[in-house]
Scaffold this motif. Structure first.
Motif, PDB file in Angstrom:
ATOM      1  N   LYS A 138      54.307  52.964  13.745  1.00 33.17           N
ATOM      2  CA  LYS A 138      54.719  54.456  13.582  1.00 33.17           C
ATOM      3  C   LYS A 138      55.915  54.633  14.647  1.00 33.17           C
ATOM      4  N   GLU A 139      56.806  54.213  15.805  1.00 37.43           N
ATOM      5  CA  GLU A 139      58.200  53.998  16.618  1.00 37.43           C
ATOM      6  C   GLU A 139      58.474  53.398  15.343  1.00 37.43           C
ATOM      7  N   VAL A 140      58.542  52.306  14.252  1.00 32.73           N
ATOM      8  CA  VAL A 140      59.223  52.646  12.930  1.00 32.73           C
ATOM      9  C   VAL A 140      59.756  53.664  12.478  1.00 32.73           C
ATOM     10  N   TYR A 141      58.377  54.205  11.942  1.00 37.12           N
ATOM     11  CA  TYR A 141      58.579  55.986  11.312  1.00 37.12           C
ATOM     12  C   TYR A 141      59.318  56.766  12.440  1.00 37.12           C
ATOM     13  N   ALA A 142      58.733  56.834  13.654  1.00 39.06           N
ATOM     14  CA  ALA A 142      59.433  58.304  14.340  1.00 39.06           C
ATOM     15  C   ALA A 142      61.441  57.946  14.759  1.00 39.06           C
ATOM     16  N   HIS A 143      61.301  56.377  14.771  1.00 37.02           N
ATOM     17  CA  HIS A 143      62.758  56.095  15.495  1.00 37.02           C
ATOM     18  C   HIS A 143      63.336  56.608  13.426  1.00 37.02           C
ATOM     19  N   GLU A 144      63.745  56.221  12.095  1.00 35.93           N
ATOM     20  CA  GLU A 144      63.758  56.571  10.856  1.00 35.93           C
ATOM     21  C   GLU A 144      64.008  57.943  11.096  1.00 35.93           C
ATOM     22  N   GLN A 145      63.068  58.408  11.315  1.00 38.61           N
ATOM     23  CA  GLN A 145      63.034  60.659  11.012  1.00 38.61           C
ATOM     24  C   GLN A 145      64.514  60.582  11.823  1.00 38.61           C
ATOM     25  N   LYS A 146      64.657  59.997  13.126  1.00 36.58           N
ATOM     26  CA  LYS A 146      65.235  60.384  14.451  1.00 36.58           C
ATOM     27  C   LYS A 146      66.905  60.340  13.906  1.00 36.58           C
ATOM     28  N   VAL A 147      66.715  58.781  12.945  1.00 41.84           N
ATOM     29  CA  VAL A 147      68.293  58.370  12.751  1.00 41.84           C
ATOM     30  C   VAL A 147      68.097  59.185  11.716  1.00 41.84           C
ATOM     31  N   THR A 148      68.044  59.166  10.545  1.00 38.34           N
ATOM     32  CA  THR A 148      68.455  60.567   9.426  1.00 38.34           C
ATOM     33  C   THR A 148      68.681  61.692  10.008  1.00 38.34           C
ATOM     34  N   GLY A 149      68.364  62.796  11.130  1.00 40.29           N
ATOM     35  CA  GLY A 149      68.743  63.540  11.442  1.00 40.29           C
ATOM     36  C   GLY A 149      70.074  62.818  12.024  1.00 40.29           C
ATOM     37  N   MET A 150      70.954  62.129  12.671  1.00 42.45           N
ATOM     38  CA  MET A 150      71.968  61.643  13.118  1.00 42.45           C
ATOM     39  C   MET A 150      72.955  61.211  11.748  1.00 42.45           C
ATOM     40  N   ILE A 151      72.229  61.232  10.882  1.00 38.47           N
ATOM     41  CA  ILE A 151      72.827  61.394   9.722  1.00 38.47           C
ATOM     42  C   ILE A 151      73.450  61.853   8.223  1.00 38.47           C
ATOM     43  N   ASN A 152      72.197  62.959   8.905  1.00 35.47           N
ATOM     44  CA  ASN A 152      72.372  64.708   8.259  1.00 35.47           C
ATOM     45  C   ASN A 152      73.548  65.442   9.647  1.00 35.47           C
ATOM     46  N   ALA A 153      73.176  64.617  10.934  1.00 36.64           N
ATOM     47  CA  ALA A 153      74.702  65.449  11.268  1.00 36.64           C
ATOM     48  C   ALA A 153      75.914  65.308  10.799  1.00 36.64           C
ATOM     49  N   LEU A 154      76.332  63.964  10.702  1.00 34.99           N
ATOM     50  CA  LEU A 154      76.872  62.845  10.265  1.00 34.99           C
ATOM     51  C   LEU A 154      77.813  64.496   9.085  1.00 34.99           C
ATOM     52  N   MET A 155      76.968  64.361   8.006  1.00 28.35           N
ATOM     53  CA  MET A 155      77.023  64.566   7.275  1.00 28.35           C
ATOM     54  C   MET A 155      77.500  66.175   6.964  1.00 28.35           C
ATOM     55  N   ALA A 156      76.738  66.710   8.363  1.00 30.45           N
ATOM     56  CA  ALA A 156      77.241  68.308   8.663  1.00 30.45           C
ATOM     57  C   ALA A 156      78.798  68.228   8.624  1.00 30.45           C
ATOM     58  N   GLU A 157      79.369  67.724   9.385  1.00 32.90           N
ATOM     59  CA  GLU A 157      80.195  67.478  10.236  1.00 32.90           C
ATOM     60  C   GLU A 157      81.678  67.284   9.375  1.00 32.90           C
ATOM     61  N   ALA A 158      81.139  66.346   7.900  1.00 30.99           N
ATOM     62  CA  ALA A 158      82.227  65.908   6.941  1.00 30.99           C
ATOM     63  C   ALA A 158      82.350  66.988   6.207  1.00 30.99           C
ATOM     64  N   ILE A 159      81.518  67.545   5.894  1.00 31.54           N
ATOM     65  CA  ILE A 159      81.209  69.110   5.399  1.00 31.54           C
ATOM     66  C   ILE A 159      82.423  70.217   5.527  1.00 31.54           C
ATOM     67  N   LYS A 160      82.352  70.497   7.206  1.00 31.34           N
ATOM     68  CA  LYS A 160      82.273  71.692   7.852  1.00 31.34           C
ATOM     69  C   LYS A 160      84.293  70.953   8.542  1.00 31.34           C
ATOM     70  N   GLN A 161      84.552  69.957   8.320  1.00 22.20           N
ATOM     71  CA  GLN A 161      86.209  69.505   8.404  1.00 22.20           C
ATOM     72  C   GLN A 161      87.057  68.738   7.032  1.00 22.20           C
ATOM     73  N   LYS A 162      85.093  68.875   5.989  1.00 18.56           N
ATOM     74  CA  LYS A 162      86.483  69.031   4.182  1.00 18.56           C
ATOM     75  C   LYS A 162      86.986  67.454   4.102  1.00 18.56           C
ATOM     76  N   ASP A 163      85.912  66.829   5.026  1.00 21.91           N
ATOM     77  CA  ASP A 163      86.514  65.143   5.095  1.00 21.91           C
ATOM     78  C   ASP A 163      86.002  64.809   3.809  1.00 21.91           C
ATOM     79  N   TYR A 164      86.055  64.467   2.522  1.00 20.46           N
ATOM     80  CA  TYR A 164      85.843  64.256   1.763  1.00 20.46           C
ATOM     81  C   TYR A 164      85.621  63.037   1.280  1.00 20.46           C
ATOM     82  N   ALA A 165      86.295  61.833   2.532  1.00 19.78           N
ATOM     83  CA  ALA A 165      86.354  60.330   2.089  1.00 19.78           C
ATOM     84  C   ALA A 165      84.616  60.156   2.699  1.00 19.78           C
ATOM     85  N   SER A 166      84.759  61.125   4.236  1.00 17.45           N
ATOM     86  CA  SER A 166      83.561  60.564   5.401  1.00 17.45           C
ATOM     87  C   SER A 166      81.992  61.083   4.005  1.00 17.45           C
TER      88      SER A 166
END
Ligand SMILES: [Fe+2]
Ligand SMILES: [Fe+2]
Length: 161
Positions: free
Chosen positions: A88-116
């Motif tokens: 259950k903790e592995v699953y919760a941790h992966e969901q948390k990491v997904t949130g971090m990856i999504n935040a990275l993607m949102a920032e890349a889109i915001k910055q027009k950082d296409y490579a990222s």
């Protein structure tokens, strides 16, 4: 040059992936200690995968001319109630990491950082798989309950990974 904000977020992500590796290795050690060697094997391979994720971000940041800053890795906990608590903790941790990856993607889109954006697409897909794998083990453990035969069978199955 990579935008500074992206550089900082990727450095934080390197640390998060390293911590994931540490956490899963600690869980693997707990399973080994209890002679759940299949569960231990699965978690140990998962720990190696997380290390590979950290290195993927590391190599990318290097390639983009960013500055790599390695922060201290927090010590994970070492004890759990039972196998369902671990997964259950592995699953919760992966969901948390997904949130971090999504935040990275949102920032890349915001910055027009296409490579990222392109680099991060791999991680978006990877997180779908990571969550699905963890969730499947949680569900199976729920179905099995505390029956020794069922747990033994799942231990053997995860040992085949
Ligand atoms: Fe990861
Ligand atoms: Fe993961």
């Amino acid at each position: 040059m990579i935008p500074v904000k992206m550089q900082d977020l990727i450095n934080a992500q390197i640390n998060a992936e390293m911590y994931s590796s540490y956490l899963y290795l600690s869980m693997s050690a707990w399973c080994s200690d209890k002679n759940w060697n299949g569960f231990a094997h699965w978690l140990r391979l998962q720990a190696q995968e997380e290390l590979a994720h950290a290195m993927k971000f590391y190599d990318y940041l290097n390639e983009r001319g960013g500055t790599i800053t390695l922060a201290a890795i927090a010590g994970p906990k070492a004890d759990w109630k039972d196998l369902p608590a671990i997964f259950k903790e592995v699953y919760a941790h992966e969901q948390k990491v997904t949130g971090m990856i999504n935040a990275l993607m949102a920032e890349a889109i915001k910055q027009k950082d296409y490579a990222s954006e392109i680099m991060l697409q791999w991680f978006v897909t990877e997180q779908v798989e990571e969550e699905a794998n963890a969730s499947e083990i949680v569900d199976t453990l729920e179905k099995i309950g505390p029956t020794a035969g069922g747990l033994y069978h799942l231990d053997r199955q995860l040992g085949q990974r």
